[in-house]
Design a protein around this motif. Structure first.
Motif, short mmCIF file in Angstrom:
data_model
loop_
_atom_site.label_atom_id
_atom_site.label_comp_id
_atom_site.label_asym_id
_atom_site.label_seq_id
_atom_site.Cartn_x
_atom_site.Cartn_y
_atom_site.Cartn_z
N VAL A 521 0.84 -1.21 0.00
CA VAL A 521 0.00 0.00 0.00
C VAL A 521 0.86 1.24 0.00
O VAL A 521 0.63 2.20 -0.76
CB VAL A 521 -0.95 -0.01 1.22
N LEU A 522 1.87 1.27 0.86
CA LEU A 522 2.73 2.45 0.96
C LEU A 522 3.53 2.68 -0.31
O LEU A 522 3.72 3.83 -0.74
CB LEU A 522 3.68 2.30 2.15
N ALA A 533 11.31 5.52 1.93
CA ALA A 533 11.94 4.39 2.61
C ALA A 533 11.84 4.53 4.11
O ALA A 533 11.57 3.55 4.82
CB ALA A 533 13.40 4.27 2.18
N VAL A 534 12.05 5.74 4.63
CA VAL A 534 11.92 5.97 6.08
C VAL A 534 10.50 5.68 6.53
O VAL A 534 10.28 4.99 7.54
CB VAL A 534 12.32 7.42 6.43
N VAL A 538 9.34 2.64 9.18
CA VAL A 538 8.72 2.96 10.46
C VAL A 538 7.34 2.32 10.57
O VAL A 538 7.01 1.65 11.56
CB VAL A 538 8.62 4.49 10.64
N VAL A 539 6.50 2.52 9.55
CA VAL A 539 5.12 2.03 9.61
C VAL A 539 5.08 0.49 9.57
O VAL A 539 4.41 -0.14 10.39
CB VAL A 539 4.30 2.62 8.45
N VAL A 543 3.76 -2.12 12.49
CA VAL A 543 2.67 -3.08 12.27
C VAL A 543 3.14 -4.51 12.54
O VAL A 543 2.47 -5.29 13.23
CB VAL A 543 2.15 -2.96 10.82
N MET A 544 4.32 -4.85 12.05
CA MET A 544 4.83 -6.20 12.26
C MET A 544 5.08 -6.49 13.74
O MET A 544 4.79 -7.58 14.23
CB MET A 544 6.14 -6.40 11.47
N GLY A 545 5.60 -5.50 14.45
CA GLY A 545 5.83 -5.69 15.88
C GLY A 545 4.55 -5.94 16.64
O GLY A 545 4.49 -6.84 17.49
#
Length: 580
Positions: A521-522, A533-534, A538-539, A543-545
């Motif tokens: 999506v990003l 890339a930053v 970050v996003v 989300v994965m965490g």
């Protein structure tokens, strides 16, 4: 291969083969001045701060180097081969001796009378060995380059040799930094040793910046003059020189007054020398595997050696490995090192049950982190690589490094497990016992690299070598666990270790799926380039965490509490202070 090119000035994670060197803290007793809780906490904080800043500056340095010579092409690969030589040589010729012989002796010398005189003799011996080896190996620079590189053109070989003449002398200063730093640690002064690499990075970046201002970016070996080679290679070496010399004022402040003294007769170094011999042998075996990888990587750009092509070579391998090592160096090493002291004491006391429990706990807790970190690097490989390559105009170069990173990242959990097995071997002072495992791992790495060269297109050779490295960690862990079972009374708690990794692996797969979806999506609707890339890192990482933590809770993975214990206890303390 347990090491690679580190952020400059940190010779602990150097290009190497399976097994690597002794873990930090594996040699000798802790300094007397650091045995109190406050001393340990203060020293740990200083070391952690220095390591974190050094790693950050190491990435900035990588960005500057890429801006000067790119991440693929003749100049990048030539400098990569030359600049890794002193790190490899330090690990082989000095690292084993320092860790297994000189460092423990320095620590113990300060616990008895006439300690400084004995330390003077150890330092004199160490400086002499380093100086002799550095002179001999600098003269042998052409042979070393031909050993580690199967370059695609005579011009690239000549350039790598010219760089090597400037870079190999770093060997002496890396060794001097290690010796002087361990003397400071033994005197209870921890900060300078861990912060000195910051000076290295700043000095070398300044020199590289001058190169960029005067020359710009170069990719072809024919473009560089002798003066420009001296400026670029000399800047790298000057940083290492500064890293060693910056420790001298702190030695005086710590009350160390070094005087040249010669003679080690009756010093009791015989037994330690035996340990060093087996340590050296293990490191040398690993290097045999890495020599094959380096030669395959150097040949990957093809016979035309076109600098405009973006095919992964030695430089791409190094940058991918630097990113691969980041989770290990910032988190896994801290977890394993904290456990190592207890393992050593339990091994010394013949507490087999304690060692078994410590190994099991360490592998399970480290596994929770490395599974998520590995999944994150796989999903975010391209954005993460773009962060260190903002000046790179070729998307192909970013994709080339990212492909190698993915191949390595899938092996991160196995690497963490192998690192824990290493700690047990070193707790028992059994460097000899690791050698058969290291032989098999080196064969897997070398065979995989050669098989990749035979079966894959040249654009995938280095990624194939990275995948072979990942397989070697898995093979090494299985073999080491089988061998350790005999030492640990026939049981290693394998069932619980496997169950935890399977549950956490399911959580990591769920996190990877969610992260990949958000990334698509990003990338489709968000900004591009460095800013994009930053944002993606970050996003997607967030989300994965969250998905991973939720999955571990649902799967009732109780080791999660052990992993998060330091964070939750700190939060409780802070909340308690506020409530008061």
């Amino acid at each position: 291969m347990s090491g690679t090119t580190p952020p400059p000035g940190d010779p602990q994670d150097v290009p190497g083969g399976p097994g690597g060197g002794a873990p930090t803290g594996a040699a000798g007793d802790p300094p007397a001045s650091a045995t109190s809780d406050s001393g340990v906490r203060r020293g740990a904080a200083l070391m952690a701060g220095g390591t974190a800043v050094s790693r950050l500056l190491g990435f900035l340095r990588a960005m500057v180097v890429i801006a000067a010579v790119s991440a693929t092409g003749q100049v990048a690969d030539a400098f990569s081969v030359a600049n890794k030589l002193p790190n490899v040589l330090y690990m082989l010729l000095a690292g084993g001796v320092l860790n297994a012989v000189l460092v423990p002796q320095v620590v113990r010398a300060y616990k008895r009378d006439a300690g400084q005189e004995y330390v003077d003799r150890l330092l004199s011996f160490g400086f002499t060995v380093l100086a002799g080896a550095t002179v001999a190996l600098t003269l042998a620079a052409p042979l070393l380059v031909r050993l580690y590189a199967d370059a695609c053109s005579p011009a690239q070989t000549s350039l790598a040799t010219s760089f090597a003449y400037w870079c190999v002398p770093q060997l002496f200063f890396y060794g001097a930094y290690a010796l002087l730093g361990q003397v400071l640690n033994a005197r209870g002064s921890f900060g300078p040793y861990m912060w000195a690499p910051v000076v290295n990075n700043l000095v070398s970046m300044a020199g590289f910046g001058v190169f960029i201002a005067l020359v710009g970016q170069v990719r072809s070996a024919e473009e560089l003059t002798a003066g420009q080679v001296a400026l670029f290679g000399g800047s790298s070496t000057l940083g290492v020189v500064a890293q060693a010399l910056v420790l001298v004022p702190f030695l005086r402040r710590a009350g160390v007054r070094y005087r040249w003294r010669w003679g080690l007769r009756g010093s009791g170094l015989g037994r330690a020398g035996t340990v060093a011999t087996w340590t050296f042998l293990g490191l040398a075996i690993g290097q045999l595997g890495y020599v094959v990888v380096s030669r395959v990587a150097s040949a990957a750009p093809g016979e035309t050696c076109d600098p405009s092509t973006a095919i992964a070579g030695n430089a791409a391998y190094d940058y991918a490995f630097m990113l691969f090592m980041l989770p290990h160096s910032l988190v896994t090493v801290s977890l394993a090192t904290a456990l190592f002291t207890r393992l050593s004491a339990q091994a010394h006391d013949a507490d087999v049950d304690g060692v078994r429990a410590g190994l099991s706990s360490g592998m399970r807790v480290v596994g929770l982190f490395t599974l998520l970190a590995g999944a994150g690097l796989v999903v975010l490989a391209e954005p993460v690589v773009r962060l260190i390559m903002p000046s790179e105009s070729q998307d192909g170069a970013v994709q080339a490094v990212a492909g190698v990173l993915v191949a390595m990242a899938v092996g991160l959990p196995a690497f963490g497990a192998w690192s824990m097995c290493q700690r047990v071997y070193y707790a028992y002072e059994d460097a000899k016992g690791m050698v058969p495992v290291q032989v098999v791992m080196a064969v897997v790495v070398a065979g995989g690299a050669l098989l990749s060269r035979a079966l894959l297109p040249n654009s995938s050779w280095v990624a194939g070598a990275g995948a072979a490295m990942s397989v070697s960690y898995l093979v090494g862990t299985v073999l080491a666990m089988r061998a350790l079972r005999g030492r640990l009374a026939g049981r290693i708690d394998g069932g619980q270790i496997v169950r935890t990794h399977v549950r956490a692996g399911l959580g990591a797969l769920a996190a990877a799926g969610a992260g990949w979806g958000v990334l698509q999506v990003l990338q489709g609707s968000g900004p591009g380039g460095f800013v994009g890339a930053v944002l993606q890192c970050v996003v997607v990482a967030g989300v994965m965490g969250l998905v991973y933590l939720g999955a571990l809770r649902l799967l009732r993975v109780r080791e999660l509490d052990l992993l998060l214990a330091p964070v939750t206890s700190r939060l409780r303390r802070r909340l308690g202070r506020r409530s008061v």
